[in-house]
Write an enzyme that holds these catalytic residues in place. Structure first.
Site, PDB file in Angstrom:
ATOM      1  N   GLY A  20       1.113  -1.299 -14.189  1.00 33.67           N
ATOM      2  CA  GLY A  20       0.333  -1.860 -15.255  1.00 33.67           C
ATOM      3  C   GLY A  20      -0.603  -0.856 -15.799  1.00 33.67           C
TER       4      GLY A  20
ATOM      5  N   GLY B 233       1.891  -2.937  -6.909  1.00 34.40           N
ATOM      6  CA  GLY B 233       2.805  -2.036  -6.493  1.00 34.40           C
ATOM      7  C   GLY B 233       2.005  -1.094  -5.592  1.00 34.40           C
ATOM      8  N   THR B 234       0.887  -1.417  -5.375  1.00 36.00           N
ATOM      9  CA  THR B 234      -0.030  -0.567  -4.452  1.00 36.00           C
ATOM     10  C   THR B 234      -0.198  -0.831  -2.818  1.00 36.00           C
ATOM     11  OG1 THR B 234      -1.898  -2.307  -4.886  1.00 36.00           O
ATOM     12  CG2 THR B 234      -1.703  -0.167  -6.208  1.00 36.00           C
TER      13      THR B 234
ATOM     14  N   LEU C 201      -6.965   3.623   4.529  1.00 41.05           N
ATOM     15  CA  LEU C 201      -6.605   2.362   5.261  1.00 41.05           C
ATOM     16  C   LEU C 201      -5.235   2.297   5.585  1.00 41.05           C
ATOM     17  CD1 LEU C 201      -8.938   0.055   3.186  1.00 41.05           C
ATOM     18  CD2 LEU C 201      -9.462   1.464   5.162  1.00 41.05           C
TER      19      LEU C 201
ATOM     20  N   LYS D 284     -12.990   4.405  -0.125  1.00 41.27           N
ATOM     21  CA  LYS D 284     -13.294   4.530  -1.609  1.00 41.27           C
ATOM     22  C   LYS D 284     -11.890   4.389  -2.363  1.00 41.27           C
ATOM     23  CE  LYS D 284     -16.375   8.266  -0.933  1.00 41.27           C
ATOM     24  NZ  LYS D 284     -16.998   9.719  -1.138  1.00 41.27           N
TER      25      LYS D 284
ATOM     26  N   GLU E 276      -6.560   6.217  -8.744  1.00 39.86           N
ATOM     27  CA  GLU E 276      -6.599   6.946  -9.689  1.00 39.86           C
ATOM     28  C   GLU E 276      -6.865   8.459  -9.811  1.00 39.86           C
ATOM     29  OE1 GLU E 276      -8.396   3.962 -13.173  1.00 39.86           O
ATOM     30  OE2 GLU E 276      -9.069   3.483 -11.320  1.00 39.86           O
TER      31      GLU E 276
END
Length: 697
Positions: free
Chosen positions: A232, A460-461, A586, A657, A661
Site C-alpha cells: 500500500g 506484507g510486513t 522484534l 520503534k 519508513e
C-alpha cells in the site's frame, strides 16, 4: 513449566509466506461470492468542469451489462468526511480521472467493454495544474499537529546574513506514485441489511467507519475484511473510491460486486506524493556549528481536499541552531488529491535537508560525517524536549566503519574506472515514534494453544508473525503455540497500518492482553482449563496515546556508492548501506526486509521514479509500470541493513520503534550526494536520470 525464552528478536519466518508463494492467500479481488458481478469505472476526460450529459445506451446494449451508475441514478450518500469518497454524487469534475460513471456486468470483459461505450459530455472550464512558488493562491496551512504551518525561533534571517559560511539552495521533488503490487480492489455484498466488503486496505476498522457514515448505518452491520494486502505504501491508508463504488453497485444491483481498479487509473484516484519545491538556507560558523536554519516548502493540494506534504517537519528534529524557521505553503490546483506515500514529509524533506548539509560540508571543506556529528543534540531543537533515545552519532560512526568511509578522498571527481566516475555519499535519517490506542483479546485453550485477536493489517510486513512473537514473549511460551488472527473489522478494533505505528500500537494491546491472561493462568495452575478456554482483553486508550515528556524518534545513517557513466549518463548504485537505531528489533528477518525494501524505494526516488504533469490536459503522462519506472532487480545492488539495539524505556512494552519508513528517509540524499562526489556536479532536481547527467559541464 513455561518456556521463558524470549521470542522477540528472533528471525522467525513469516507465517503467511507459504500461502502467498503458493497462491492460496486470498486477496480482495479473489473473493467471488455466488452471483458476483464485475464493475469497471469511467474516468473524466477533462481537467475541470461539469458533466452535462451521459449517454449509456450503447453500454447497456453490450451483452452482459446489467447497470450503468452515474450521478443521475447512483445511490445517495451521506456527506463524506473525505471528499474523494463522494463519488457519483453530482456533476462536478474536480480533476481529470475523477469517476463519472460505473458499469456493472456479468463478466469483467463486458464491464470493460460497456465502460468504453459510455458517452459523456462536459462543460469544460479553464484549469491550472502547475506548481509555482509565486502562485497568489498559496497559503500557509493550519498547524494542527506540529508538522505543518510555520515555526520560528530566534532571528533566522539576520543570523543567516551574519554567518561566516552560508548555503542557499533549492531542491525539487516531482510527483511520485505508490503503485503497490496489488491494485486497489474491493468485493462488496449486501445480505439481510448487512454489508460485507473485502477490501485492499491498510485498515479495515477505518474503512468500516467510513462506510457506516456514508451509508448511514450502524458499524455493527458492516464487516470489512482485509486478510491479505499486497502492499500500500500509504495509498491504502484510508478508504479509496473502489470500496464505496463496489458497495453502491452491490446495493443497486442486489448482487455481490467486484471492482479492481485498472493500474492506469491509480495515478489519479488513490493519492500520490505531492511535488515539493524546497528552499534551504544554512548558516554556520567556521567549525561547522549551525547558527541559522531556514527550510521553506511549497507543495500543491487538490481543490476538494487539503493535504500537506510536511517536508520541513524533519528539520525541527534533526540539528540544533539558535535561529530557525521552518514553514509550508500549499497551492490548491485542479489536480488529483495527493495523499500519504511512504514517509510522507520525511522522505522529500530529508532529501533536501541532507543534500544541503552535504553542500555546507563542501563549503566548509569538512567531512560530511563530521559535520553531522558536530551538530548532534540530546534535545529536540524545536520542542526542547529531551530525546527518549538518539543514537544518530553511533549510526553514523558504525556505518562509516562498515562502509570504509575513512579511505574516501573528499575531493569530487577524483576516482574513475574507464568511463565511470565513482563517488560516495552519506545522509542521516529520522522518523517519529507513533502509536495509537488498540484493543486486543488473548485466549488460552486446553490443548496448550493460544490465540490473539486484533484487527491489525498485514500489508506484507509480517504483522501476524511479529504479533505472535509479542504474545509468546508475554505468555512465556514457544511462539509456535500462538496463533494471531488479524484483518477483519469483526475483531477487536485497531488503527491502520501506517506511520510506522502498526506494531507499536497493536503489539502494545496484544502484550497487555497476554500479560493479563498469563496472570489468570497463574492463578489456575494445576487446574484443567474449560473447553472454551480462558481469555483476557486489553484496551490501550489513554496509555498508547498519552503525551510523553520525551521526543521519540528513530534515527539512522545511509551510505551509498555510485558509478556514473559519462557516455550514457546512467547512474548505477554499486553499494548501499544503512544503519538504524530503532529501539528493540522484534524480528530480525522481517525487520531487515523492511529496511531493504524502503532503501530500494529510496533508490527509485533518487534515480528512476517521477511523474510528469501534462499541463494542457491536466493529466499525469506516466500512468503504468512501463512508463513509471520503479527499480527492478537489475537496478538494485546487494543492500546491507544493520541496526544498533536501543534500550529505550519511554516507548511501549516491547521497547520498539517503527521501522517501515525510516529506510526510505535519507536514501535519496545519500545517492544524490554520491553522484555529486563522483561528478563534481550538484543535481538538485530528482530523479537523476541520464538526460540530466549528460547536460553536466
Amino acid at each position: 513449566m513455561p518456556d521463558t525464552t524470549s521470542a522477540l528478536g528472533a528471525p522467525t519466518e513469516r507465517r503467511e509466506g507459504p500461502a502467498k508463494v503458493t497462491g492460496t492467500a486470498p486477496y480482495a479481488a479473489e473473493h467471488t461470492p455466488e452471483g458476483c458481478a464485475y464493475a469497471w469505472p469511467v474516468p473524466a476526460t477533462v481537467a475541470r468542469g461539469e458533466v452535462t450529459s451521459v449517454d449509456d445506451t450503447a453500454a447497456l446494449a453490450v451483452p452482459g451489462v446489467v447497470a450503468v451508475l452515474t450521478h443521475l441514478n447512483a445511490p445517495r450518500l451521506a456527506e463524506a468526511d473525505d471528499a474523494i469518497l463522494a463519488v457519483l454524487q453530482d456533476a462536478r469534475v474536480p480533476h481529470r480521472g475523477w469517476y463519472v460513471a460505473l458499469v456493472v456486468a456479468d463478466t469483467l470483459e463486458a464491464a470493460r467493454e460497456g465502460a468504453a461505450a459510455v458517452r459523456v459530455d462536459y462543460s469544460e472550464e479553464p484549469h491550472d495544474v502547475t506548481l509555482s512558488t509565486g502562485n497568489p493562491e498559496a497559503y500557509v496551512p493550519e498547524d494542527t499537529d506540529g508538522t505543518s504551518g510555520e515555526h520560528t525561533r530566534g532571528d533566522p534571517d539576520s543570523a543567516f546574513a551574519a554567518a561566516p559560511t552560508r548555503v542557499d539552495v533549492t531542491y525539487e521533488v516531482p510527483p511520485l506514485h505508490n503503485h503497490p503490487m496489488e491494485p486497489h480492489a474491493s468485493t462488496a455484498h449486501w445480505q439481510d441489511g448487512r454489508l460485507t466488503a473485502y477490501d485492499s486496505s491498510q485498515g479495515a476498522t477505518t474503512v468500516r467507519q467510513a462506510l457506516a457514515s456514508l451509508f448511514a448505518m450502524d458499524e455493527e452491520r458492516i464487516t470489512v475484511v482485509s486478510e491479505h494486502v499486497g502492499g500500500g505504501f500509504g495509498s491504502k491508508g484510508t478508504p479509496r473510491p473502489q470500496v464505496v463504488l463496489a458497495a453502491m453497485a452491490a446495493r443497486e444491483t442486489g448482487r455481490p460486486v467486484k471492482l479492481a481498479l485498472p493500474r492506469r487509473q491509480l495515478a489519479t484516484v488513490v493519492g500520490h506524493r505531492s511535488p515539493t519545491v524546497q528552499r534551504l538556507r544554512l548558516g554556520a560558523e567556521a567549525d561547522g556549528t549551525l547558527t541559522s536554519v531556514i527550510h521553506e516548502v511549497t507543495s500543491y493540494t487538490s481543490r476538494i481536499k487539503e493535504f500537506v506534504e510536511s517536508a520541513a517537519a524533519v528539520t525541527r528534529v534533526m540539528y540544533p541552531s539558535p535561529h530557525a524557521r521552518t514553514g509550508h505553503r500549499v497551492v490548491p490546483l485542479d489536480v488529483p488529491s495527493p495523499s500519504w506515500m511512504r514517509a510522507p514529509g520525511e522522505a522529500p524533506g530529508m532529501y533536501a535537508l541532507e543534500s544541503a548539509m552535504d553542500e555546507l560540508a563542501d563549503a566548509l571543506g569538512m567531512d560530511p560525517v563530521e559535520l553531522r556529528l558536530r551538530n548532534d543534540t540530546r534535545t529536540e531543537p524545536d520542542s526542547g524536549k529531551p530525546f527518549s533515545s538518539r543514537h544518530l552519532a553511533e549510526c553514523l560512526r558504525e556505518g562509516a566503519r562498515r562502509f570504509g568511509w575513512s579511505a574516501r578522498d573528499r575531493r569530487p571527481r577524483t576516482h574513475a574506472e574507464g568511463p565511470l566516475l565513482i563517488g560516495t555519499g552519506v545522509a542521516s535519517a529520522t522518523y517519529p515514534v507513533l502509536a495509537a490506542p488498540s484493543r486486543a483479546s488473548a485466549h488460552a485453550y486446553p490443548d496448550g494453544s493460544f490465540v490473539v485477536r486484533i484487527n491489525a493489517t498485514d500489508i506484507g510486513t509480517g504483522a501476524r508473525t511479529v504479533l505472535a512473537q509479542v504474545a509468546a514473549d508475554a505468555l512465556g511460551v514457544p511462539v509456535d503455540r500462538v496463533r494471531a488472527e488479524v484483518g477483519s473489522s469483526d475483531l477487536p478494533s485497531a488503527p491502520l497500518a501506517g506511520g510506522s505505528s502498526g506494531t507499536a500500537s497493536w503489539g502494545w494491546a496484544v502484550h497487555e492482553a497476554c500479560t493479563r491472561l498469563a496472570g489468570r493462568l497463574a492463578g489456575q495452575r494445576g487446574q484443567q482449563l474449560p473447553p472454551e478456554g480462558v481469555g483476557a482483553t486489553a484496551d490501550t486508550e489513554g496509555t498508547a496515546d498519552a503525551e510523553s515528556d520525551y521526543a521519540r524518534h528513530s534515527f539512522g545513517a545511509h551510505f551509498a556508492e555510485v558509478g556514473v557513466d559519462t557516455v550514457s549518463g546512467e547512474v548505477r548504485v554499486r553499494r548501499l548501506l544503512g544503519v538504524y537505531a530503532a529501539g528493540h528489533i522484534l524480528n530480525a528477518r522481517t525487520a531487515r526486509s523492511q529496511f531493504i525494501g524502503a532503501m530500494t524505494m529510496g533508490l527509485g526516488m533518487a534515480l528512476t521514479e517521477h511523474s510528469t504533469m501534462d499541463e494542457p490536459f491536466g493529466d499525469f503522462a506516466e500512468s503504468d509500470l512501463a512508463s513509471y519506472h520503479v527499480p527492478v532487480n537489475a537496478d538494485v545492488p546487494e543492500i546491507e541493513a544493520h541496526w544498533i539495539d536501543e534500550d529505550d524505556p519511554h516507548l511501549n512494552p516491547m521497547g520498539s520503534k517503527g521501522i517501515g519508513e525510516i529506510g526510505i528517509v535519507g536514501t535519496a540524499a545519500a545517492i544524490g550526494n554520491a553522484v555529486h562526489h563522483a561528478t563534481g556536479v550538484r543535481f538538485r532536481e530528482l530523479p537523476i536520470t541520464p538526460d540530466r547527467v549528460l547536460t553536466m559541464s
